[in-house]
Structures are given as C-alpha cells and as structure tokens.
Design an enzyme around this catalytic site. Structure first.
Site, PDB file in Angstrom:
ATOM      1  N   GLU A 222      -7.911 -23.516  11.774  1.00  0.00           N
ATOM      2  CA  GLU A 222      -8.278 -22.308  11.019  1.00  0.00           C
ATOM      3  C   GLU A 222      -7.436 -21.185  11.581  1.00  0.00           C
ATOM      4  O   GLU A 222      -7.651 -20.726  12.705  1.00  0.00           O
ATOM      5  CB  GLU A 222      -9.776 -22.016  11.152  1.00  0.00           C
TER       6      GLU A 222
ATOM      7  N   CYS B 128     -10.105 -12.980  10.759  1.00  0.00           N
ATOM      8  CA  CYS B 128      -9.189 -13.691   9.853  1.00  0.00           C
ATOM      9  C   CYS B 128      -9.612 -13.538   8.402  1.00  0.00           C
ATOM     10  O   CYS B 128      -8.768 -13.475   7.514  1.00  0.00           O
ATOM     11  CB  CYS B 128      -9.130 -15.174  10.213  1.00  0.00           C
TER      12      CYS B 128
END
Length: 455
Positions: free
Chosen positions: A228, A262
C-alpha cells in the site's frame, strides 16, 4: 536513520534505541517459527478471546497510547485517540468474523467431495510507516493473527516506542510468546529478513521507493507481498453537489493526520460553475485552522513528522509556484514555532506540465483545478500514476455511475470521505500498490488457498 523518539513539535530528542544485533534477529525469527507450529493448531475461539482482550486493552489505555503517538509523530491528540479506538474496532471485527472467513468453501466437481480450504502461511514480515503508527499495524495484525499466522514488525525508525508498545499489547492480551514480535532494526536489515526461509510473506505500507525495494527482494525470493503505497487522490465536485457538505469534507480530508495520509484528498477538481464559490470557502476554512501544539484540544493541525518532510514539502510548494501556479493561502513553514509546522496551503492554476501534477504532497497542501465537465474531470483524475482512492460529489445518478466505473482507483466514494473500514477491502492500483487489506479479501492475502479433491 537513527531509531529514536524526536518530538516533532519541539525538535527535542526524547529517547534513543540501539538496533538489535544480528544474533537477536536470528533468535526472534526462530522463536516466530516455533511459535507458529503450535499457534496454527489453536481453535479460532481461543485466538478470538485473545484478540478481544487486545481490543479491551486498547480501549482501556487509549489516552496513554494516543499521547505516545502524538509525541513520536505529531498527530493531534484527539485524532490519535480516534486511531486507537479504530484499532480496537478491527480487533473485534476479525475476532467475530475470522472463523467464517476461513471456513471451507465447497465446490461441485466430478469428485465425491471438493472444497477450498484456507490455511495460514507462517511468519509474516510487516514493514510499517510512521503516519498511523498503531492503525497500520493492527489492520495487518488482526487478520493475520486470527488466520493463524505469526507477525514480525519492522516499524518506522521514528516511532520505536509505539512499536514496542504494540508488541506489549498482544503479550498482555495473552497471545503466546513469539506470535507477535517487534524488530528494532533499520531499513538495511529488511532484505536479509525477507530472504530468510522462515519468512513466508511480507507486507509494506509506505513510499514508492520502499515498495519497489521490498517487492524486488520478495520477488527474488519468490515470496508473496502486499503493498500500500502513495496516493494523490482526486476530490471531484460537480455543479449538482451539496456544496456545503463537499466543502466541509474537503477540508477534513485534506487535513487528515496533518495532511500526512495516503488516502487524503490532494487534488480538488471543480466544475467551472461552482469553482469560484468553492475556492472562496476553501480558502476561508483553511485560514481558520489552528496550527500548533498537537496535545491541545483546540489544535487542528500539528507538526509534520520530521524536518526532512517539512523541507521536502516546502520545496515542492516553491517549485510549483515558480512553475506558474498561484498561491491562494499559506505556502511557508510556521517559522515562529520550533517544530516542523507548515501553514495550510492552497495552490491553483497549476500549469499542465508542472511536476506538481504528478507528485504526492504529503502535508497540508491542496491543489485546485477547474474543469468544464465530467469528461475532463475523469481524465484529470486519472492522469497521475497513482490509483488509491477517489471521492466524487454529485446528485446526478448518471454521473455517479460514470465515476464508479471510470475512475482508476482501488476505492471510489460518492458524496463521502475516502476512508478505510474493516468491512471493506482497502488498497490501490497502478503505483499505489497491489493486494488488499481488511475485510475477507485482506484476510485471504496471507493464507494458502488450498484446493481439496476427494473421490
């Protein structure tokens, strides 16, 4: 990078740690391997009792863990408390659902009996970031441990106390020795650990370079990896949108974790008809945000995690302005503070060839764009190498359908904030990574999906 707690609000070094020696790494790997042999045999009911206990401990001592996070990486105390509570939530979710997620799945074939069985792999290495020092770890650990795997944590070097405290929580909850261990090591040790035969897979949340490095090492050793990575999430507002709701959510999303998330909205793509009104409100709300001591309840924005992040962010902003972008507010460090503080910043009129259009701004900086309609909005949203999340605001069903189908992202939220939820799979495409965390899909990333055929 030294393994140390350095308060980002003051710059003060609070505690330093020596990386563990190679022989200690070896001992921990062997302990993990031996622990797995017994732990994998335990019933789900036993694992669930320990996981529920971990949730109880998190909730009981949430303020202690929250203060530790705030001291180490600077998120506001109120958001840190919310993070601890979310960790308890994911523990309870997998304690409740793991047995169902791991149950045999029958299939009709030419056999007398055929089915799919899910079985744990063994020790899993988790390379985790500093920005959500508890949540990132627990969203890996809860499904991995409930599946019967054991975990080894290589946490970011600026949150060592969080890393040690997480291991302590699992120990206090009753998990057997070796089922979850923290490795206080630098990044230079990761390749050797991944190469060790006892490590069966790895997961990483972090930067693109870190992901590339881990993926290369895992590939060389033929091991599964989940990544990720970064994101430059679009936040699209069409002319039919509930503007007040979109505007309020836009500020919340961009300022999540002092802008260091993010899945925070980073590129605000506005239909021309509502752009002026949105931008006016956006600037007003940014300028009302209180930047300061993250321990205080009235603070909205705390410091960035490190001086290097502050410097890099300011360099990006200045480069963007020099390329021809217009600064609407902010655009500089808060120099009167000793820590790593940056003013909430909005940049508009970014030239088509500006590097900022392809970069991730990891801090309280928003990029604003105007578009003529939905075709241009989707094209602009998809124009980066990232594909983590996307938020789109509209009350027109045909527009919603197009956003859902055409936006290149691991998650699309219509009229809402992009967020992770234990009930839904989480992850990205393109250079935002691959594989999924959370939900049943996240649990199945680190299991042997075994076909069984009996006649």
């Amino acid at each position: 990078m030294a393994i140390a707690t350095i308060n980002p609000a003051t710059g003060e070094t609070l505690k330093t740690f020596e990386p563990i020696a190679d022989e200690v790494i070896e001992a921990k790997l062997e302990l993990a391997q031996q622990a797995f042999k017994k732990y994998r045999q335990l019933p789900f009911e036993q694992r669930a009792l320990w996981m529920q206990k971990a949730a109880d401990i998190l909730e009981r001592d949430r303020e202690i863990y929250a203060e530790m996070m705030t001291l180490e990486m600077g998120k506001t105390l109120k958001s840190a408390i919310g993070e601890v509570e979310k960790c308890a939530l994911v523990c309870r979710y997998y304690a409740k659902n793991a047995a169902q997620f791991m149950a045999d799945v029958p299939a009709t074939t030419d056999a007398s009996s055929s089915f799919v069985r899910y079985q744990p792999l063994g020790p899993i290495l988790a390379v985790m970031p500093w920005n959500f020092p508890f949540w990132q770890v627990f969203r890996f650990a809860a499904p991995a441990l409930m599946a019967g795997n054991v975990g080894l944590l290589k946490h970011a070097s600026n949150v060592p106390q969080c890393a040690l405290k997480i291991e302590e929580i699992f120990t206090l909850a009753g998990f057997p020795e070796g089922v979850f261990q923290t490795l206080l090591v630098g990044a230079d040790k990761v390749a050797d650990i991944v190469a060790d035969d006892r490590i069966k897979a790895a997961t990483l949340t972090g930067s693109e370079p870190a992901g590339e490095s881990l993926a290369a090492n895992a590939g060389k050793n033929l091991k599964k990896v989940v990544l990720e990575l970064g994101g430059s999430d679009p936040f699209i507002v069409m002319s039919s949108a509930d503007l007040a709701a979109a505007l309020s959510t836009a500020v919340t999303s961009r300022m999540l974790n002092n802008g260091q998330s993010c899945i925070a909205a980073k590129r605000f793509i506005l239909a021309e008809e509502i752009a002026d009104e949105f931008i006016t409100g956006f600037v007003e709300k940014f300028e009302q945000l209180k930047v300061g001591d993250p321990m205080l309840p009235e603070t909205d924005i705390g410091p960035l995690a490190t001086p290097a992040i502050l410097k890099d962010l300011d360099n990006q902003v200045q480069t963007c302005i020099q390329s021809g972008a217009k600064l609407l507010t902010g655009g500089r460090p808060l120099s009167e503070n000793a820590g790593n503080f940056y003013l909430p910043t909005i940049l508009a009129d970014i030239p088509p060839k500006a590097s900022a259009r392809q970069e991730e701004f990891f801090g309280p900086v928003a990029l604003v764009f105007r578009v003529a309609g939905i075709d241009e909005a989707i094209a602009l949203a998809n124009s980066t190498s990232f594909g983590l999340g996307a938020s789109a605001w509209t009350t027109v069903n045909s527009e919603s359908d197009r956003f859902i189908s055409e936006l290149e992202a691991g998650a699309v939220f219509i009229n809402g904030l992009v967020k992770s939820d234990p009930r839904l799979p989480f992850g990205g495409i393109k250079r935002s990574g691959y594989g999924r965390e959370l939900s049943i899909q996240g649990m199945h990333e680190f299991v042997n999906i075994k076909t069984v055929w009996v006649k």
